[in-house]
Design a protein around this motif. Structure first.
Motif, short mmCIF file in Angstrom:
data_model
loop_
_atom_site.label_atom_id
_atom_site.label_comp_id
_atom_site.label_asym_id
_atom_site.label_seq_id
_atom_site.Cartn_x
_atom_site.Cartn_y
_atom_site.Cartn_z
N PHE A 185 0.89 -1.02 0.59
CA PHE A 185 0.38 -0.08 0.52
C PHE A 185 0.76 1.26 0.21
O PHE A 185 0.20 2.38 -0.69
CB PHE A 185 -1.03 0.17 1.28
N ILE A 186 2.03 1.18 0.71
CA ILE A 186 2.86 2.58 0.69
C ILE A 186 3.62 2.08 -0.70
O ILE A 186 4.14 3.14 -1.95
CB ILE A 186 3.89 1.89 1.83
N VAL A 187 3.73 1.23 -0.80
CA VAL A 187 4.51 1.17 -3.38
C VAL A 187 3.45 2.59 -3.81
O VAL A 187 4.09 3.04 -4.76
CB VAL A 187 4.63 -0.25 -3.45
N ASN A 188 2.35 1.94 -3.71
CA ASN A 188 1.12 2.11 -4.88
C ASN A 188 1.40 4.13 -4.10
O ASN A 188 0.82 4.34 -4.93
CB ASN A 188 0.23 1.48 -4.05
N LEU A 189 0.52 3.94 -2.95
CA LEU A 189 0.49 5.57 -2.65
C LEU A 189 1.94 6.29 -3.41
O LEU A 189 1.85 7.42 -3.85
CB LEU A 189 0.50 6.04 -1.17
N VAL A 190 2.82 5.96 -3.10
CA VAL A 190 4.41 6.77 -3.32
C VAL A 190 3.88 6.50 -4.70
O VAL A 190 4.46 7.73 -5.71
CB VAL A 190 5.84 5.58 -2.48
N GLN A 191 3.93 5.91 -5.54
CA GLN A 191 3.83 6.00 -6.75
C GLN A 191 2.52 6.03 -8.03
O GLN A 191 2.70 6.72 -9.11
CB GLN A 191 3.75 4.06 -7.91
N LYS A 192 1.82 6.88 -6.34
CA LYS A 192 0.47 7.17 -6.93
C LYS A 192 0.92 8.77 -7.35
O LYS A 192 0.16 9.39 -8.38
CB LYS A 192 -0.26 7.57 -6.32
N SER A 193 1.72 9.63 -6.62
CA SER A 193 1.94 10.96 -7.55
C SER A 193 3.19 10.75 -8.38
O SER A 193 3.59 12.11 -8.34
CB SER A 193 2.94 11.25 -5.52
N TRP A 194 4.26 9.61 -8.30
CA TRP A 194 4.96 10.11 -9.59
C TRP A 194 5.07 10.83 -11.30
O TRP A 194 5.51 11.58 -11.77
CB TRP A 194 5.42 8.29 -9.85
N PRO A 195 3.68 10.20 -11.57
CA PRO A 195 3.30 10.46 -12.92
C PRO A 195 3.35 12.10 -12.82
O PRO A 195 3.23 12.60 -13.50
CB PRO A 195 2.36 9.75 -13.16
N MET A 196 2.36 13.09 -11.30
CA MET A 196 1.98 14.45 -11.34
C MET A 196 3.47 14.51 -11.76
O MET A 196 3.58 16.03 -12.26
CB MET A 196 1.19 14.14 -10.11
N LYS A 197 4.48 14.68 -10.45
CA LYS A 197 5.71 14.93 -10.36
C LYS A 197 6.64 15.09 -11.54
O LYS A 197 7.39 16.30 -12.55
CB LYS A 197 6.61 14.37 -9.04
N THR A 198 6.98 13.60 -12.49
CA THR A 198 6.83 13.36 -13.14
C THR A 198 7.06 14.96 -15.25
O THR A 198 8.19 15.54 -14.83
CB THR A 198 7.82 12.58 -14.13
N LEU A 199 5.54 14.55 -14.08
CA LEU A 199 5.43 15.96 -16.12
C LEU A 199 5.41 16.82 -15.20
O LEU A 199 6.16 18.20 -15.87
CB LEU A 199 3.87 14.75 -16.24
N LYS A 200 5.61 17.80 -14.44
CA LYS A 200 5.59 19.12 -13.77
C LYS A 200 7.22 19.19 -13.62
O LYS A 200 7.44 20.20 -14.89
CB LYS A 200 5.12 19.50 -12.46
N ASN A 201 7.92 18.46 -13.49
CA ASN A 201 9.73 18.59 -13.49
C ASN A 201 9.95 17.96 -14.60
O ASN A 201 10.55 19.20 -15.38
CB ASN A 201 10.06 17.14 -12.67
N LEU A 202 9.45 17.44 -15.69
CA LEU A 202 9.56 17.88 -17.23
C LEU A 202 8.85 18.92 -18.14
O LEU A 202 10.38 19.76 -19.25
CB LEU A 202 8.96 16.49 -17.65
N ARG A 203 8.76 19.62 -17.67
CA ARG A 203 7.43 21.02 -17.94
C ARG A 203 8.50 21.71 -17.72
O ARG A 203 9.02 22.61 -18.59
CB ARG A 203 6.09 21.24 -17.94
N THR A 204 8.99 21.84 -16.64
CA THR A 204 10.22 23.34 -16.50
C THR A 204 11.37 22.49 -16.81
O THR A 204 12.22 22.91 -17.41
CB THR A 204 10.17 22.66 -14.65
N GLN A 205 11.56 21.35 -16.81
CA GLN A 205 12.95 21.17 -17.31
C GLN A 205 13.87 21.41 -18.92
O GLN A 205 14.57 21.97 -19.63
CB GLN A 205 13.34 19.38 -17.12
#
Length: 221
Positions: A185-205
């Motif tokens: 359940f912790i694995v799923n909780l962490v990975q749940k936020s990964w797409p949002m963080k990744t795409l926001k960071n990619l937009r900035t980078q």
């Protein structure tokens, strides 16, 4: 009359059997993506995977930069730690071609969990419609260092880049097993936020001044 009645009964029974089979098929149909979050035009979805307790996640976003720049960032190893969440180290172990490589990556983990690292192969291809598909898959490699804590496994991950004029529609999907003793359940909780963080960071980078353009893989490659 007896033959006709028996024939009608057979047809009715056969139709009922087909209907029940179709109904059973719909119950066990492949799971679909379910939208779970949206922010700044970025949409995040989740999907349960049969025979796996680890959920898959997907993010979608329009990035207002050409596909050649977005792909440059995704292929750039030198600056990868600037935008990939919790990435401490990234080393190319082998280049099999301009769009085919094996990489080692070390990620920090919050206390008290041990750090994780991954060894995976990345391959980029462009289909006939112009969509660049980058697949990531865990592999073993003789040059991979000893794990810093726990060696994780990428079950399935990929980027899909679709050119939209001077912009790029980016899709990222991830299903990753960090291994070790972390509860699912912790694995799923962490990975749940990964797409949002990744795409926001990619937009900035992709807006940084040193970002260049890369030649796309040949169509159909």
């Amino acid at each position: 009359m007896g033959v006709r009645l028996e024939r009608r009964r057979f047809v009715t029974a056969a139709s009922a059997l087909v209907g029940s089979l179709l109904g059973a098929g719909s119950v066990h149909a492949a799971p679909s993506w379910e939208k779970i979050d949206e922010d700044e035009g970025i949409k995040v979805y989740s999907k349960d995977i049969p025979d796996s307790s680890i959920v898959a996640f997907r993010g979608e976003a329009l990035i207002q930069q050409p596909i050649e720049k977005v792909l440059w960032v995704l292929a750039d190893n030198e600056h990868r730690t600037e935008w990939v969440d919790r990435l401490k180290k990234s080393v190319i172990l082998e280049r099999k071609g301009p769009f085919d490589y094996v990489v080692y990556q070390h990620f920090s983990a919050p206390f008290p969990a041990s750090d994780r690292d991954y060894v995976y192969r990345g391959q980029a291809r462009r289909d006939a419609e112009g969509v660049v598909r980058i697949s990531l898959e865990s592999v073993e490699h003789p040059k991979a260092p000893t794990t810093v804590g726990v060696r994780g496994r990428i079950i399935k991950s990929r980027y899909l880049l679709t050119p939209k004029g001077d912009s790029t529609f980016v899709v990222v999907e991830i299903q990753m097993d960090p291994m070790g003793a972390i509860p699912t359940f912790i694995v799923n909780l962490v990975q749940k936020s990964w797409p949002m963080k990744t795409l926001k960071n990619l937009r900035t980078q992709v807006k940084k001044p040193y970002v260049g353009h890369v030649e796309l893989p040949p169509a159909g490659g």
